[in-house]
Scaffold this motif. Structure first.
Motif, PDB file in Angstrom:
ATOM      1  N   GLY A  75       0.792  -1.219   0.000  1.00 10.03           N
ATOM      2  CA  GLY A  75       0.000   0.000   0.000  1.00 10.03           C
ATOM      3  C   GLY A  75       0.828   1.273   0.000  1.00 10.03           C
ATOM      4  N   ALA A  76       0.145   2.405   0.257  1.00  5.40           N
ATOM      5  CA  ALA A  76       0.753   3.740   0.175  1.00  5.40           C
ATOM      6  C   ALA A  76       1.864   3.911   1.206  1.00  5.40           C
ATOM      7  CB  ALA A  76      -0.310   4.814   0.398  1.00  5.40           C
ATOM      8  N   THR A  77       2.902   4.606   0.810  1.00 10.62           N
ATOM      9  CA  THR A  77       4.067   4.941   1.651  1.00 10.62           C
ATOM     10  C   THR A  77       4.769   3.694   2.188  1.00 10.62           C
ATOM     11  OG1 THR A  77       3.128   5.137   3.892  1.00 10.62           O
ATOM     12  CG2 THR A  77       2.815   7.016   2.415  1.00 10.62           C
ATOM     13  N   LEU A  78       4.482   2.554   1.598  1.00 14.34           N
ATOM     14  CA  LEU A  78       5.107   1.305   2.019  1.00 14.34           C
ATOM     15  C   LEU A  78       5.793   0.654   0.823  1.00 14.34           C
ATOM     16  CD1 LEU A  78       2.139   0.090   4.234  1.00 14.34           C
ATOM     17  CD2 LEU A  78       4.347   0.921   5.070  1.00 14.34           C
ATOM     18  N   THR A  79       6.472  -0.470   1.070  1.00 11.62           N
ATOM     19  CA  THR A  79       7.116  -1.250   0.006  1.00 11.62           C
ATOM     20  C   THR A  79       6.737  -2.718   0.194  1.00 11.62           C
ATOM     21  OG1 THR A  79       9.116  -1.853   1.235  1.00 11.62           O
ATOM     22  CG2 THR A  79       9.116   0.311   0.160  1.00 11.62           C
ATOM     23  N   GLY A  80       7.343  -3.585  -0.602  1.00 12.18           N
ATOM     24  CA  GLY A  80       7.111  -5.012  -0.469  1.00 12.18           C
ATOM     25  C   GLY A  80       7.426  -5.548   0.917  1.00 12.18           C
ATOM     26  N   LYS A  81       8.190  -4.799   1.683  1.00 12.83           N
ATOM     27  CA  LYS A  81       8.481  -5.155   3.082  1.00 12.83           C
ATOM     28  C   LYS A  81       7.213  -5.485   3.869  1.00 12.83           C
ATOM     29  CE  LYS A  81      10.072  -5.344   7.297  1.00 12.83           C
ATOM     30  NZ  LYS A  81      10.421  -6.689   7.805  1.00 12.83           N
ATOM     31  N   SER A  82       6.088  -4.863   3.509  1.00  9.73           N
ATOM     32  CA  SER A  82       4.819  -5.095   4.222  1.00  9.73           C
ATOM     33  C   SER A  82       4.519  -6.566   4.424  1.00  9.73           C
ATOM     34  CB  SER A  82       3.638  -4.520   3.428  1.00  9.73           C
ATOM     35  OG  SER A  82       3.685  -3.139   3.333  1.00  9.73           O
ATOM     36  N   TRP A  83       4.911  -7.385   3.432  1.00  6.91           N
ATOM     37  CA  TRP A  83       4.531  -8.796   3.417  1.00  6.91           C
ATOM     38  C   TRP A  83       5.609  -9.679   4.025  1.00  6.91           C
ATOM     39  CZ3 TRP A  83      -0.398  -8.846   1.843  1.00  6.91           C
ATOM     40  CH2 TRP A  83      -0.820  -7.831   0.982  1.00  6.91           C
ATOM     41  N   GLU A  84       6.762  -9.108   4.357  1.00  5.42           N
ATOM     42  CA  GLU A  84       7.870  -9.878   4.912  1.00  5.42           C
ATOM     43  C   GLU A  84       7.724  -9.935   6.438  1.00  5.42           C
ATOM     44  OE1 GLU A  84      10.857  -8.601   1.205  1.00  5.42           O
ATOM     45  OE2 GLU A  84      11.296  -7.915   3.255  1.00  5.42           O
ATOM     46  N   THR A  85       8.778 -10.364   7.122  1.00  6.38           N
ATOM     47  CA  THR A  85       8.789 -10.454   8.581  1.00  6.38           C
ATOM     48  C   THR A  85       7.974  -9.315   9.211  1.00  6.38           C
ATOM     49  OG1 THR A  85      11.076 -11.164   8.272  1.00  6.38           O
ATOM     50  CG2 THR A  85      10.338 -10.793  10.533  1.00  6.38           C
ATOM     51  N   VAL A 144       5.073  -0.940  17.126  1.00  7.30           N
ATOM     52  CA  VAL A 144       4.603   0.042  16.143  1.00  7.30           C
ATOM     53  C   VAL A 144       5.760   0.891  15.604  1.00  7.30           C
ATOM     54  CG1 VAL A 144       4.002   1.892  17.766  1.00  7.30           C
ATOM     55  CG2 VAL A 144       2.652   1.582  15.658  1.00  7.30           C
ATOM     56  N   ASP A 145       6.820   1.060  16.394  1.00  5.88           N
ATOM     57  CA  ASP A 145       7.970   1.820  15.885  1.00  5.88           C
ATOM     58  C   ASP A 145       8.708   1.067  14.776  1.00  5.88           C
ATOM     59  OD1 ASP A 145       7.640   4.153  17.271  1.00  5.88           O
ATOM     60  OD2 ASP A 145       8.929   3.566  18.940  1.00  5.88           O
ATOM     61  N   GLU A 146       8.580  -0.255  14.764  1.00  2.00           N
ATOM     62  CA  GLU A 146       9.165  -1.019  13.657  1.00  2.00           C
ATOM     63  C   GLU A 146       8.328  -0.866  12.384  1.00  2.00           C
ATOM     64  OE1 GLU A 146      12.176  -2.703  13.547  1.00  2.00           O
ATOM     65  OE2 GLU A 146      12.388  -1.557  15.394  1.00  2.00           O
ATOM     66  N   LEU A 147       7.008  -0.756  12.531  1.00  3.74           N
ATOM     67  CA  LEU A 147       6.173  -0.444  11.365  1.00  3.74           C
ATOM     68  C   LEU A 147       6.545   0.929  10.806  1.00  3.74           C
ATOM     69  CD1 LEU A 147       3.783  -0.889   9.415  1.00  3.74           C
ATOM     70  CD2 LEU A 147       2.301   0.129  11.171  1.00  3.74           C
ATOM     71  N   ALA A 148       6.822   1.880  11.714  1.00  2.00           N
ATOM     72  CA  ALA A 148       7.171   3.240  11.265  1.00  2.00           C
ATOM     73  C   ALA A 148       8.390   3.221  10.352  1.00  2.00           C
ATOM     74  CB  ALA A 148       7.416   4.141  12.473  1.00  2.00           C
ATOM     75  N   LYS A 149       9.300   2.278  10.595  1.00  4.37           N
ATOM     76  CA  LYS A 149      10.512   2.192   9.765  1.00  4.37           C
ATOM     77  C   LYS A 149      10.221   1.680   8.362  1.00  4.37           C
ATOM     78  CE  LYS A 149      13.369   1.419  13.825  1.00  4.37           C
ATOM     79  NZ  LYS A 149      14.260   0.492  14.549  1.00  4.37           N
ATOM     80  N   GLN A 150       9.056   1.054   8.192  1.00  2.00           N
ATOM     81  CA  GLN A 150       8.692   0.564   6.864  1.00  2.00           C
ATOM     82  C   GLN A 150       8.243   1.699   5.946  1.00  2.00           C
ATOM     83  OE1 GLN A 150       5.988  -2.793   6.960  1.00  2.00           O
ATOM     84  NE2 GLN A 150       7.062  -3.767   8.666  1.00  2.00           N
ATOM     85  N   GLY A 151       8.006   2.883   6.523  1.00  2.00           N
ATOM     86  CA  GLY A 151       7.505   3.995   5.729  1.00  2.00           C
ATOM     87  C   GLY A 151       8.574   4.586   4.817  1.00  2.00           C
ATOM     88  N   VAL A 152       8.220   4.798   3.559  1.00  2.00           N
ATOM     89  CA  VAL A 152       9.096   5.480   2.598  1.00  2.00           C
ATOM     90  C   VAL A 152       8.245   6.516   1.864  1.00  2.00           C
ATOM     91  CG1 VAL A 152      10.526   3.413   2.274  1.00  2.00           C
ATOM     92  CG2 VAL A 152       8.685   3.902   0.671  1.00  2.00           C
TER      93      VAL A 152
END
Lengths: 363, 363
Positions: free
Chosen positions: A95-105, A190-198
């Protein structure tokens, strides 16, 4: 903050690799390590699409000569399970502001849906959307603006979601730091999710029509048919890809789609040929904090309306609404929720029944 | 162009997955499919580092509320081979205008160094540099420029290399389309390399000192010691990471480093504690087409000088110069060259002798 971040990374590594690296004991309890090895026939990455653009020296950053570069390509990483190359491939788009990382670990170190679907026998393909992550973007206008040759307003804006905005919009809770009592999102990470943001340039920085539609359609075609799964911003991309090549899309899974468009009757007729599953989480009436956008409940209802139209045209479209099954508290980041494998199993069951058996019946 | 691109993607898939998808027959002959499955104890991704920044609504793209985001984090993807978790991990860092994709499947569809090192028993960690790919970048100044609140010159430039510039600089040949007769780069797939290019903001868009140094040092520490491998732009990053935490860097491999700095004596003393291998390709006298930068031969000589200083301080530093061994034609993208496994084997042999046995001797 840096200290806390370092600890959380330690947690992630410790959970996955099974070794403790100075972590807080209470954070380890939710982490899971696969008990069995992952056996892959193949893994790697490649690109779909892309086109040449000729750019000036300034547009290329002024270090080397002007000339041609490739833009609008789509990076795709894949894993094919040993013995699973005959099963239907699944393409997972973020989704928005994210990458394929969303589906990984997951942010708290659990198995991602990418690996889980592989372990369940499916080849999995995870792109970065055109314009994002390892797919890159077209930087020319930014360098032109910097050089003063075009007005500043010529360059598109970059979108990111603040932590403060994520809590209500992704439905972790009404306010930051106050999760719903039944929240399935691992809010301690949640701070680890924040790192997924690009940064996301897709509001104004991509060619029209959105280059992702054709790239996904082409990918499905090259795979000789695939299930296309989109999330949020890309939730409607599988529909758009199917409109370009319905024969290549063996099934569409729309996970918390940002929109279910009001298609024209001939488009509905095309989409009715493809099995479609729409998946939403809970707490959809939560205010998003984005006043210009509809609530998730309004989007859910638009998807219900699309499903009704598809079924009216003879299509196999259905809604997976976990609360109907007594499953409560799922968030917008449902693939990272604590019960993410329970949701994945429901999707896998749908693929098995509506896609795999359907294909087998045709043979 | 689009047509040719589509064909090349077909080639890549066909080579790796073993199925032909409308490809040109003559392009298949160089492709290899692993004969045996890849058995992983674990795979996934996580982040190192990152810090919170407070930004305005405009700086975040004007859709949601202002607030905090995370910037300067480093995305890392990893694979741990079954039975290999006791072996020394290898971290592979990419060069300018590229991402971790550099180390994955080669442009012509062969096994990447990431998987090859895993198959040879090493856990492998592949980051995207801070500011690039799935690590993201700090978009605030671009949105401020767009809004007119700061001058256009405030935003950093984005670097990309044109196809025309890549041929001489990456030493595929003197001119585009005219490869050296002994070129090891798979030049028929050069358009697939072009797709790996993404905009690079690191000349002006990263905090000083470069946030990658600490992220790599922290990663090595969290891994309880690792071999850090850098390429080109990041060729000197392992040295900088070792200066921050020499104890965590069990070995440094500098692949075609863009620079070997003239370190101070006390820095040399620190670096002399760590085994260091520098790897260069052939045709180093080729003009780069970048008049402001030294030739690759000049960089080679700077690294020879660094090696001499390190050895003078008691260090184990050495040069791997393939032409000295009769191996000719290697390019700047040596990890993608046709003989990339031959070069990898020389690096693996060095790791075995200088890092693994050294560690075993200490136990």
């Amino acid at each position: 903050m840096l200290c806390r971040s370092a600890i959380l990374v330690g947690v992630t590594l410790a959970g996955v690799l099974g070794t403790a690296i100075g972590v807080e004991a209470q954070a380890l309890k939710d982490l899971q390590t696969p008990d069995t090895p992952l056996v892959l026939k193949a893994q790697g990455s490649f690109f779909v699409g892309g086109e040449k653009a000729e750019q000036t020296q300034v547009e290329l950053g002024s270090l080397g000569p002007g000339g041609h570069i490739t833009v609008n390509q789509m990076y795709v990483r894949y894993m094919v399970p040993q013995g699973g190359d005959g099963n239907v491939p699944v393409v997972m788009v973020h989704g928005a502001t994210l990458t394929g990382k969303s589906w990984e670990t997951t942010p708290d170190g659990r198995l991602g849906w990418d690996e889980y679907f592989v372990r369940k026998g499916h080849p999995v393909y995870v792109p970065d959307q055109v314009g994002r992550g390892r797919s890159g973007f077209n930087q020319a206008v930014f360098n032109d603006v910097r050089a003063g040759s075009v007005p500043a307003a010529s360059q598109p804006s970059w979108l990111r979601f603040s932590d403060e905005g994520v809590w209500p919009n992704f439905r972790f809770g009404l306010k930051p730091g106050e999760p719903f009592s039944d929240s399935q999102f691992p809010v301690t990470a949640v701070d680890e999710l924040a790192k997924q943001g690009v940064p996301d340039v897709s509001l104004g920085g991509l060619p029209a029509p959105n280059a992702n539609f054709k790239a996904l359609s082409d990918l499905a075609g090259q795979l000789n048919g695939a299930v296309l799964m989109g999330h949020s911003q890309s939730g409607s991309f599988p529909l758009e890809a199917a409109l370009l090549n319905a024969a290549a899309t063996r099934g569409l899974v729309l996970v918390e789609p940002g929109r279910c468009p009001a298609y024209r009757p001939e488009q509905i007729a095309t989409l009715a040929k493809v099995p479609i599953l729409v998946v939403f989480g809970d707490h959809r009436d939560n205010p998003t904090g984005l006043p210009t956008l509809p609530t998730w409940q309004a989007r859910f209802e638009a998807c219900q309306a699309l499903i009704a139209r598809l079924r009216g045209a003879g299509g196999q479209a259905e809604m997976l609404n976990p609360p109907d099954r007594g499953i409560r508290g799922n968030s917008h980041m449902i693939m990272q929720d604590k019960n993410h494998l329970q949701i994945a199993d429901l999707i896998l069951q749908w693929i098995d029944e509506r896609v795999s058996k359907r294909s087998a019946g045709k043979k």
